[in-house]
Design an enzyme around this catalytic site. Structure first.
Site, PDB file in Angstrom:
ATOM      1  N   TRP A 190      40.033  45.699  43.242  1.00  0.00           N
ATOM      2  CA  TRP A 190      40.047  44.506  42.401  1.00  0.00           C
ATOM      3  C   TRP A 190      40.900  43.459  43.099  1.00  0.00           C
ATOM      4  O   TRP A 190      41.985  43.775  43.588  1.00  0.00           O
ATOM      5  CB  TRP A 190      40.631  44.778  40.997  1.00  0.00           C
ATOM      6  CG  TRP A 190      40.819  43.476  40.275  1.00  0.00           C
ATOM      7  CD1 TRP A 190      39.843  42.694  39.737  1.00  0.00           C
ATOM      8  CD2 TRP A 190      42.056  42.759  40.101  1.00  0.00           C
ATOM      9  NE1 TRP A 190      40.398  41.534  39.227  1.00  0.00           N
ATOM     10  CE2 TRP A 190      41.740  41.563  39.431  1.00  0.00           C
ATOM     11  CE3 TRP A 190      43.383  43.016  40.440  1.00  0.00           C
ATOM     12  CZ2 TRP A 190      42.705  40.607  39.095  1.00  0.00           C
ATOM     13  CZ3 TRP A 190      44.355  42.075  40.109  1.00  0.00           C
ATOM     14  CH2 TRP A 190      44.015  40.892  39.442  1.00  0.00           C
ATOM     15  N   GLU A 231      35.510  45.903  41.156  1.00  0.00           N
ATOM     16  CA  GLU A 231      35.749  45.472  39.775  1.00  0.00           C
ATOM     17  C   GLU A 231      35.701  43.951  39.634  1.00  0.00           C
ATOM     18  O   GLU A 231      36.445  43.234  40.291  1.00  0.00           O
ATOM     19  CB  GLU A 231      37.125  45.980  39.314  1.00  0.00           C
ATOM     20  CG  GLU A 231      37.488  45.549  37.903  1.00  0.00           C
ATOM     21  CD  GLU A 231      38.873  46.053  37.473  1.00  0.00           C
ATOM     22  OE1 GLU A 231      39.588  46.634  38.306  1.00  0.00           O
ATOM     23  OE2 GLU A 231      39.217  45.849  36.297  1.00  0.00           O
ATOM     24  N   LYS A 233      35.724  40.242  37.277  1.00  0.00           N
ATOM     25  CA  LYS A 233      36.530  39.654  36.206  1.00  0.00           C
ATOM     26  C   LYS A 233      36.002  38.260  35.893  1.00  0.00           C
ATOM     27  O   LYS A 233      35.446  37.595  36.762  1.00  0.00           O
ATOM     28  CB  LYS A 233      37.992  39.589  36.678  1.00  0.00           C
ATOM     29  CG  LYS A 233      38.970  39.307  35.568  1.00  0.00           C
ATOM     30  CD  LYS A 233      40.406  39.526  36.053  1.00  0.00           C
ATOM     31  CE  LYS A 233      41.386  39.281  34.925  1.00  0.00           C
ATOM     32  NZ  LYS A 233      42.762  39.564  35.290  1.00  0.00           N
ATOM     33  N   ASP A 265      35.406  46.598  33.430  1.00  0.00           N
ATOM     34  CA  ASP A 265      36.635  46.568  32.634  1.00  0.00           C
ATOM     35  C   ASP A 265      36.306  45.867  31.325  1.00  0.00           C
ATOM     36  O   ASP A 265      35.806  44.742  31.317  1.00  0.00           O
ATOM     37  CB  ASP A 265      37.717  45.811  33.425  1.00  0.00           C
ATOM     38  CG  ASP A 265      39.071  45.796  32.721  1.00  0.00           C
ATOM     39  OD1 ASP A 265      39.105  45.500  31.511  1.00  0.00           O
ATOM     40  OD2 ASP A 265      40.092  46.067  33.387  1.00  0.00           O
ATOM     41  N   HIS A 268      37.200  42.161  30.716  1.00  0.00           N
ATOM     42  CA  HIS A 268      36.876  41.180  31.745  1.00  0.00           C
ATOM     43  C   HIS A 268      35.618  40.360  31.486  1.00  0.00           C
ATOM     44  O   HIS A 268      35.004  39.859  32.423  1.00  0.00           O
ATOM     45  CB  HIS A 268      36.747  41.880  33.103  1.00  0.00           C
ATOM     46  CG  HIS A 268      38.067  42.280  33.674  1.00  0.00           C
ATOM     47  ND1 HIS A 268      38.235  42.727  34.958  1.00  0.00           N
ATOM     48  CD2 HIS A 268      39.305  42.286  33.126  1.00  0.00           C
ATOM     49  CE1 HIS A 268      39.506  43.005  35.177  1.00  0.00           C
ATOM     50  NE2 HIS A 268      40.170  42.754  34.072  1.00  0.00           N
ATOM     51  N   HIS A 292      37.037  50.748  33.097  1.00  0.00           N
ATOM     52  CA  HIS A 292      38.423  50.473  32.743  1.00  0.00           C
ATOM     53  C   HIS A 292      38.398  50.175  31.254  1.00  0.00           C
ATOM     54  O   HIS A 292      38.058  49.075  30.840  1.00  0.00           O
ATOM     55  CB  HIS A 292      38.973  49.267  33.512  1.00  0.00           C
ATOM     56  CG  HIS A 292      39.525  49.632  34.852  1.00  0.00           C
ATOM     57  ND1 HIS A 292      40.200  48.739  35.658  1.00  0.00           N
ATOM     58  CD2 HIS A 292      39.513  50.812  35.521  1.00  0.00           C
ATOM     59  CE1 HIS A 292      40.583  49.364  36.764  1.00  0.00           C
ATOM     60  NE2 HIS A 292      40.176  50.608  36.717  1.00  0.00           N
ATOM     61  N   ASP A 300      44.482  37.704  27.018  1.00  0.00           N
ATOM     62  CA  ASP A 300      44.907  38.933  27.693  1.00  0.00           C
ATOM     63  C   ASP A 300      43.791  39.974  27.711  1.00  0.00           C
ATOM     64  O   ASP A 300      43.175  40.245  26.683  1.00  0.00           O
ATOM     65  CB  ASP A 300      46.139  39.508  26.986  1.00  0.00           C
ATOM     66  CG  ASP A 300      46.585  40.806  27.646  1.00  0.00           C
ATOM     67  OD1 ASP A 300      46.594  40.848  28.891  1.00  0.00           O
ATOM     68  OD2 ASP A 300      46.902  41.769  26.938  1.00  0.00           O
ATOM     69  N   ASP A 302      44.333  43.114  28.615  1.00  0.00           N
ATOM     70  CA  ASP A 302      44.949  44.432  28.809  1.00  0.00           C
ATOM     71  C   ASP A 302      45.837  44.917  27.665  1.00  0.00           C
ATOM     72  O   ASP A 302      46.947  45.376  27.906  1.00  0.00           O
ATOM     73  CB  ASP A 302      45.758  44.419  30.114  1.00  0.00           C
ATOM     74  CG  ASP A 302      44.891  44.053  31.307  1.00  0.00           C
ATOM     75  OD1 ASP A 302      44.097  44.894  31.723  1.00  0.00           O
ATOM     76  OD2 ASP A 302      45.002  42.920  31.797  1.00  0.00           O
ATOM     77  N   ASP A 332      43.011  50.960  31.349  1.00  0.00           N
ATOM     78  CA  ASP A 332      43.690  49.856  32.021  1.00  0.00           C
ATOM     79  C   ASP A 332      44.304  48.906  31.000  1.00  0.00           C
ATOM     80  O   ASP A 332      43.614  48.044  30.461  1.00  0.00           O
ATOM     81  CB  ASP A 332      42.695  49.110  32.928  1.00  0.00           C
ATOM     82  CG  ASP A 332      43.397  48.029  33.747  1.00  0.00           C
ATOM     83  OD1 ASP A 332      44.639  47.983  33.734  1.00  0.00           O
ATOM     84  OD2 ASP A 332      42.696  47.229  34.405  1.00  0.00           O
TER      85      ASP A 332
HETATM   86  C1  RNT Z   1      43.073  43.179  36.575  1.00  0.00           C
HETATM   87  C2  RNT Z   1      42.225  44.396  36.703  1.00  0.00           C
HETATM   88  C3  RNT Z   1      42.831  45.520  37.473  1.00  0.00           C
HETATM   89  C4  RNT Z   1      44.299  45.712  37.201  1.00  0.00           C
HETATM   90  C5  RNT Z   1      44.915  46.893  37.881  1.00  0.00           C
HETATM   91  C6  RNT Z   1      46.404  46.849  37.839  1.00  0.00           C
HETATM   92  O1  RNT Z   1      42.549  42.271  35.712  1.00  0.00           O
HETATM   93  O2  RNT Z   1      41.828  44.834  35.446  1.00  0.00           O
HETATM   94  O3  RNT Z   1      42.111  46.685  37.252  1.00  0.00           O
HETATM   95  O4  RNT Z   1      44.558  45.791  35.829  1.00  0.00           O
HETATM   96  O5  RNT Z   1      44.430  46.985  39.153  1.00  0.00           O
HETATM   97 ZN    ZN Z   2      40.827  46.720  35.283  1.00  0.00          ZN
END
Ligand code: RNT
Ligand code: ZN
Length: 425
Positions: A190, A231, A233, A265, A268, A292, A300, A302, A332
């Site tokens: 990523w 990955e 985003k 993810d 994302h 993820h 955010d 996460d 994640d």
């Molecule tokens: C960031 C990505 C990635 C990170 C990690 C720490 O937006 O989701 O996966 O969270 O690599």
């Molecule tokens: Zn991620």
């Protein structure tokens, strides 16, 4: 609140639940045996706010951020492993660890393009002793050469080359983990690359990223030991207007290259867009996926995973589609406003609960109704299933695995906090 049911009560509840599910044609014991085979990859970075041990003073960059200052974060690899041991004891089943390159252990400073297996021997010894597989990630953030927001797509070929070397080194370390631990490591790339404001040239950075990725993956690595993933985003902090590695970019990359996994993810994408609906499409074109599992909240991506509709839908898709063998499930999120071990345990237990609920579904019955066009019955059943006694099955599963029942894990975390975390200041 701390009053826990007795073992007899738990077993009685389980037997009643088993009969209720049997009446729907669901074999609960079979579902539990299947669940026991699923390993979730627990992300190391929840334990220390994505800090790592390369340079304890370096700040987190790359458009991701951790907020909160809950006391007791792990400061060394040893402390992090101690915390992980504690968390793994709270989870039924056998699970994996997802490491980032900045979690290396070395006496002297190692440049990112010079990381080698020897810097991860401590992790391998620990993983072997505790029967964990390891997954891996090159770290393309929190570094001076990533400070201007570009890495693999940087206009400067020298900087691109530095990051290419880092990613190749990471793949080799992934293969080392896979070989040593007897289970393939998924190494996920990523990158933060993107622009805060509207770019003029959206193409050239993507052409550069494409070329860098091809250089990284040119080196053949035995897929029995290492699997590569990429990955995408939608946006990050400071890359609100344009992200080089978008979903279309990486989907096309994974499909065209054929031997690269796509990582989805759940934080994302656009807020109303769920990755649940992407799984069945993507798996028509790529062999394997990395997830993820996360929770987006406004800006955010996460937050700690909760047992919400989104989490359920994602894991239901994996189970309903028969994709358990083609999907690697990772977590994640990073939250420093609550006890960090609790954050891990909450998120991981929720992912497992969602898997259990999915495995307890009479999917064939629902599918038949759908095929017959009986959408009334489909909706009635789907809604009534939400009240089925899966809690009794989950409790039994935890009992069988000798891990805390219900919120019993909170007590253990509080005790650990007093015994270990409180002394880390
Ligand atoms: C960031 C990505 C990635 C990170 C990690 C720490 O937006 O989701 O996966 O969270 O690599
Ligand atoms: Zn991620």
């Amino acid at each position: 609140m701390n009053q826990q049911p007795t073992e007899t009560q738990l077993l009685q509840a389980y037997e009643m639940a088993r009969d209720r599910y049997a009446a729907l044609g669901v074999d609960v014991d079979k579902a539990l045996d299947r669940l026991a085979q699923i390993s979730i990859s627990l992300h190391c970075w929840q334990g220390d706010d994505v800090g790592g041990f390369e340079n304890p003073d370096a700040g987190l960059s790359g458009g991701i951020a951790v907020t909160g200052n809950y006391p007791g974060k792990a400061r060394t690899a040893e402390e992090l492993r101690q915390d992980l041991d504690m968390v793994f004891r709270l989870l039924p089943g056998h699970h994996r660890l997802n490491l980032h390159a900045i979690y290396l252990e070395s006496e002297k400073k190692i440049e990112r393009n010079e990381i080698r297996p020897e810097h991860f021997e401590g992790w391998v010894a620990w993983a072997r002793a505790n029967h964990h597989g390891i997954d891996f990630n090159p770290t393309l953030f929190s570094h001076p050469l990533a400070d201007d927001g570009f890495t693999l797509a940087h206009p400067d070929p020298g900087i691109r080359q530095f990051w290419i070397e880092h990613c190749i080194a990471a793949r080799e370390i992934g293969a080392y983990f896979g070989k040593e631990l007897g289970t393939p490591c998924v190494t996920n790339v990523w990158i933060p690359d993107g622009y805060k404001d509207t770019p003029v040239d959206r193409l050239a950075p993507r052409e550069r990223l494409l070329e860098s990725l091809d250089a990284i993956f040119a080196k053949e690595i035995d897929r029995r030991y290492n699997l590569d993933a990429v990955e995408a985003k939608l946006f990050g902090i400071g890359s609100e207007s344009y992200v080089v590695g978008s979903h279309e970019f990486y989907l096309g990359y994974a499909v065209s290259r054929g031997n690269v996994l796509l990582c989805l993810d759940s934080g994302h994408f656009h807020p109303t867009e769920s990755i649940a609906d992407k799984i069945s499409s993507v798996l028509l074109y790529v062999d394997e996926l990395l997830l993820h599992v996360s929770r987006g909240v406004r800006w955010d991506s996460d937050h700690v995973v909760t047992l919400n509709d989104d989490t359920l839908a994602i894991l239901q898709e994996v189970v309903r589609g028969g994709f358990l063998d083609r999907v690697h499930i990772g977590l994640d999120f990073f939250d420093a406003s609550i006890n960090r071990l609790a954050a891990w345990a909450i998120g991981a237990r929720n992912a497992l609960k969602a898997l259990l609920i999915a495995l307890l579904e009479p999917t064939k019955m629902l599918r038949d109704l759908e095929l017959q066009g009986d959408f009334t019955s489909r909706l009635v059943l789907l809604e009534e299933l939400k009240m089925m006694p899966f809690e009794a099955v989950w409790d039994y599963y935890c009992l069988r695995a000798d891990v805390p029942i219900g919120w019993g894990y909170l007590e253990e975390i509080k005790a650990y906090e007093a015994r270990v975390l409180a002394k880390r200041s």
